[in-house]
Design a protein around this motif. Structure first.
Motif, PDB file in Angstrom:
ATOM      1  N   THR A 146      -6.015   1.508   8.499  1.00  0.00           N
ATOM      2  CA  THR A 146      -6.061   0.328   9.367  1.00  0.00           C
ATOM      3  C   THR A 146      -6.973  -0.753   8.799  1.00  0.00           C
ATOM      4  OG1 THR A 146      -5.636   1.689  11.327  1.00  0.00           O
ATOM      5  CG2 THR A 146      -6.576  -0.501  11.682  1.00  0.00           C
ATOM      6  N   GLU A 147      -8.183  -0.395   8.468  1.00  0.00           N
ATOM      7  CA  GLU A 147      -9.142  -1.377   7.963  1.00  0.00           C
ATOM      8  C   GLU A 147      -8.685  -1.990   6.651  1.00  0.00           C
ATOM      9  OE1 GLU A 147     -12.059  -2.897   5.336  1.00  0.00           O
ATOM     10  OE2 GLU A 147     -11.323  -0.844   5.106  1.00  0.00           O
ATOM     11  N   THR A 148      -8.150  -1.148   5.745  1.00  0.00           N
ATOM     12  CA  THR A 148      -7.767  -1.635   4.413  1.00  0.00           C
ATOM     13  C   THR A 148      -6.551  -2.554   4.479  1.00  0.00           C
ATOM     14  OG1 THR A 148      -8.600   0.432   3.454  1.00  0.00           O
ATOM     15  CG2 THR A 148      -7.172  -0.929   2.069  1.00  0.00           C
ATOM     16  N   VAL A 149      -5.543  -2.162   5.240  1.00  0.00           N
ATOM     17  CA  VAL A 149      -4.334  -2.988   5.351  1.00  0.00           C
ATOM     18  C   VAL A 149      -4.665  -4.330   5.986  1.00  0.00           C
ATOM     19  CG1 VAL A 149      -2.089  -3.189   6.484  1.00  0.00           C
ATOM     20  CG2 VAL A 149      -2.731  -1.044   5.380  1.00  0.00           C
ATOM     21  N   MET A 150      -5.487  -4.325   7.025  1.00  0.00           N
ATOM     22  CA  MET A 150      -5.855  -5.582   7.673  1.00  0.00           C
ATOM     23  C   MET A 150      -6.670  -6.460   6.735  1.00  0.00           C
ATOM     24  SD  MET A 150      -6.743  -4.313  11.560  1.00  0.00           S
ATOM     25  CE  MET A 150      -7.021  -5.982  12.133  1.00  0.00           C
ATOM     26  N   ARG A 151      -7.571  -5.855   5.982  1.00  0.00           N
ATOM     27  CA  ARG A 151      -8.418  -6.628   5.061  1.00  0.00           C
ATOM     28  C   ARG A 151      -7.604  -7.248   3.937  1.00  0.00           C
ATOM     29  NH1 ARG A 151     -10.707  -4.616   0.509  1.00  0.00           N
ATOM     30  NH2 ARG A 151     -10.474  -2.469   1.264  1.00  0.00           N
ATOM     31  N   LEU A 152      -6.621  -6.502   3.418  1.00  0.00           N
ATOM     32  CA  LEU A 152      -5.828  -6.978   2.282  1.00  0.00           C
ATOM     33  C   LEU A 152      -4.638  -7.829   2.709  1.00  0.00           C
ATOM     34  CD1 LEU A 152      -5.841  -3.732   0.093  1.00  0.00           C
ATOM     35  CD2 LEU A 152      -7.211  -5.797  -0.235  1.00  0.00           C
ATOM     36  N   GLY A 153      -4.281  -7.781   3.985  1.00  0.00           N
ATOM     37  CA  GLY A 153      -3.158  -8.573   4.468  1.00  0.00           C
ATOM     38  C   GLY A 153      -1.833  -8.152   3.868  1.00  0.00           C
ATOM     39  N   VAL A 154      -1.644  -6.848   3.727  1.00  0.00           N
ATOM     40  CA  VAL A 154      -0.444  -6.320   3.074  1.00  0.00           C
ATOM     41  C   VAL A 154       0.719  -6.257   4.064  1.00  0.00           C
ATOM     42  CG1 VAL A 154       0.518  -4.281   1.936  1.00  0.00           C
ATOM     43  CG2 VAL A 154      -1.813  -4.995   1.444  1.00  0.00           C
ATOM     44  N   ALA A 155       1.922  -6.604   3.603  1.00  0.00           N
ATOM     45  CA  ALA A 155       3.097  -6.605   4.474  1.00  0.00           C
ATOM     46  C   ALA A 155       4.026  -5.421   4.235  1.00  0.00           C
ATOM     47  CB  ALA A 155       3.888  -7.897   4.279  1.00  0.00           C
ATOM     48  N   LEU A 156       3.867  -4.701   3.108  1.00  0.00           N
ATOM     49  CA  LEU A 156       4.780  -3.610   2.757  1.00  0.00           C
ATOM     50  C   LEU A 156       4.017  -2.307   2.616  1.00  0.00           C
ATOM     51  CD1 LEU A 156       7.499  -2.418   1.770  1.00  0.00           C
ATOM     52  CD2 LEU A 156       6.905  -3.215  -0.528  1.00  0.00           C
ATOM     53  N   GLY A 157       4.525  -1.260   3.256  1.00  0.00           N
ATOM     54  CA  GLY A 157       3.954   0.069   3.129  1.00  0.00           C
ATOM     55  C   GLY A 157       4.947   1.026   2.501  1.00  0.00           C
ATOM     56  N   ILE A 158       4.475   1.875   1.594  1.00  0.00           N
ATOM     57  CA  ILE A 158       5.325   2.861   0.922  1.00  0.00           C
ATOM     58  C   ILE A 158       4.890   4.247   1.379  1.00  0.00           C
ATOM     59  CG2 ILE A 158       6.097   3.766  -1.315  1.00  0.00           C
ATOM     60  CD1 ILE A 158       5.268   1.056  -2.533  1.00  0.00           C
ATOM     61  N   LEU A 159       5.850   5.052   1.844  1.00  0.00           N
ATOM     62  CA  LEU A 159       5.547   6.382   2.362  1.00  0.00           C
ATOM     63  C   LEU A 159       6.037   7.466   1.419  1.00  0.00           C
ATOM     64  CD1 LEU A 159       6.406   6.256   6.190  1.00  0.00           C
ATOM     65  CD2 LEU A 159       4.167   6.095   5.101  1.00  0.00           C
ATOM     66  N   THR A 160       5.108   8.283   0.928  1.00  0.00           N
ATOM     67  CA  THR A 160       5.456   9.470   0.149  1.00  0.00           C
ATOM     68  C   THR A 160       4.663  10.662   0.676  1.00  0.00           C
ATOM     69  OG1 THR A 160       3.818   8.814  -1.526  1.00  0.00           O
ATOM     70  CG2 THR A 160       6.106   8.224  -1.954  1.00  0.00           C
ATOM     71  N   VAL A 185       0.858  -1.177   0.000  1.00  0.00           N
ATOM     72  CA  VAL A 185       0.000   0.000   0.000  1.00  0.00           C
ATOM     73  C   VAL A 185       0.897   1.230   0.000  1.00  0.00           C
ATOM     74  CG1 VAL A 185      -1.940  -1.102   1.159  1.00  0.00           C
ATOM     75  CG2 VAL A 185      -0.162   0.003   2.533  1.00  0.00           C
ATOM     76  N   LEU A 186       0.381   2.327  -0.526  1.00  0.00           N
ATOM     77  CA  LEU A 186       1.141   3.575  -0.622  1.00  0.00           C
ATOM     78  C   LEU A 186       0.351   4.696   0.029  1.00  0.00           C
ATOM     79  CD1 LEU A 186       3.145   4.981  -3.597  1.00  0.00           C
ATOM     80  CD2 LEU A 186       1.284   6.371  -2.628  1.00  0.00           C
ATOM     81  N   ALA A 187       1.020   5.496   0.845  1.00  0.00           N
ATOM     82  CA  ALA A 187       0.384   6.646   1.479  1.00  0.00           C
ATOM     83  C   ALA A 187       1.031   7.926   0.975  1.00  0.00           C
ATOM     84  CB  ALA A 187       0.513   6.561   3.000  1.00  0.00           C
TER      85      ALA A 187
END
Length: 208
Positions: free
Chosen positions: A136-150, A85-87
């Protein structure tokens, strides 16, 4: 197969990109010298890197390209898809969403987040954009392990903490902020200002 240092690992995607191109052109073998010439890397460095892969070359023939590609894909993670996911969907974040090289490397950004209402509920480069409140809800639902910060630097720590609390275990940080996260969370920091400073310094040296 021998262990790779950080600098050697950074060269592996470069080898993989060239070898894939040569394979598409119908080539079955590649020499270390040819790879070195194509990438502008010293031959001795390439030879050492290829030796660590465990793939055996043949004198005057080279290394089997298909076998090298398979090993390099495994080493770089390109043989198994990783979701992220990317923020921060500003200029840099939007550019990363549209970068096709991530898919070739096995990375798929499945959701993005932004604080600006006008950017939310859009689909950019095939990726849906949600409000930051949905991390929080989206990451938990998708089970994503990597986050990208921009995101802007002043928001990086808070957003990273939200991602980690939801299950993210690695952060790719494109902000200048230094993150304070649990030790088990992997953090890779990309400081574009530092890279630019190094490049400008090298340009000035050549002019002297």
């Amino acid at each position: 197969m021998a262990a790779f240092g950080t600098q050697a690992l950074q060269r592996l995607p470069l080898y993989l990109r060239v070898l894939r191109e040569w394979a598409r052109e119908g080539n079955a073998y590649a020499s270390g010298a040819a790879l070195a010439a194509a990438l502008g890397i010293e031959s001795v460095v390439v030879r050492k890197d290829l030796a660590r892969t465990g793939v055996r070359g043949t004198p005057r023939v080279g290394f089997p390209i298909a076998q090298l590609i398979a090993v390099l894909e495994r080493l770089t993670g390109a043989d198994a898809e990783m979701t992220a996911v990317l923020a921060g969907v500003g200029r840099l974040g939007s550019a990363l969403l549209g970068y096709p090289g991530f898919r070739r490397q096995g990375l798929r950004i499945v959701a993005a987040f932004d604080a600006a209402p006008e950017r939310c509920n859009l689909v950019l480069a095939g990726t849906p954009v949600f409000p930051v409140s949905a991390i929080t809800e989206t990451v938990m639902r998708l089970g994503v392990a990597l986050g990208i910060l921009t995101v802007p630097a002043e928001h990086a720590q808070r957003v990273a903490e939200q991602m980690v609390a939801a299950g993210v275990r690695a952060i790719w940080n494109f902000t200048p902020a230094r993150l304070d996260l649990p030790r088990e969370v992997l953090v890779q920091r990309e400081d574009l200002a530092v890279s630019l400073a190094v490049l400008l310094h090298r340009i000035r040296e050549r002019r002297l």
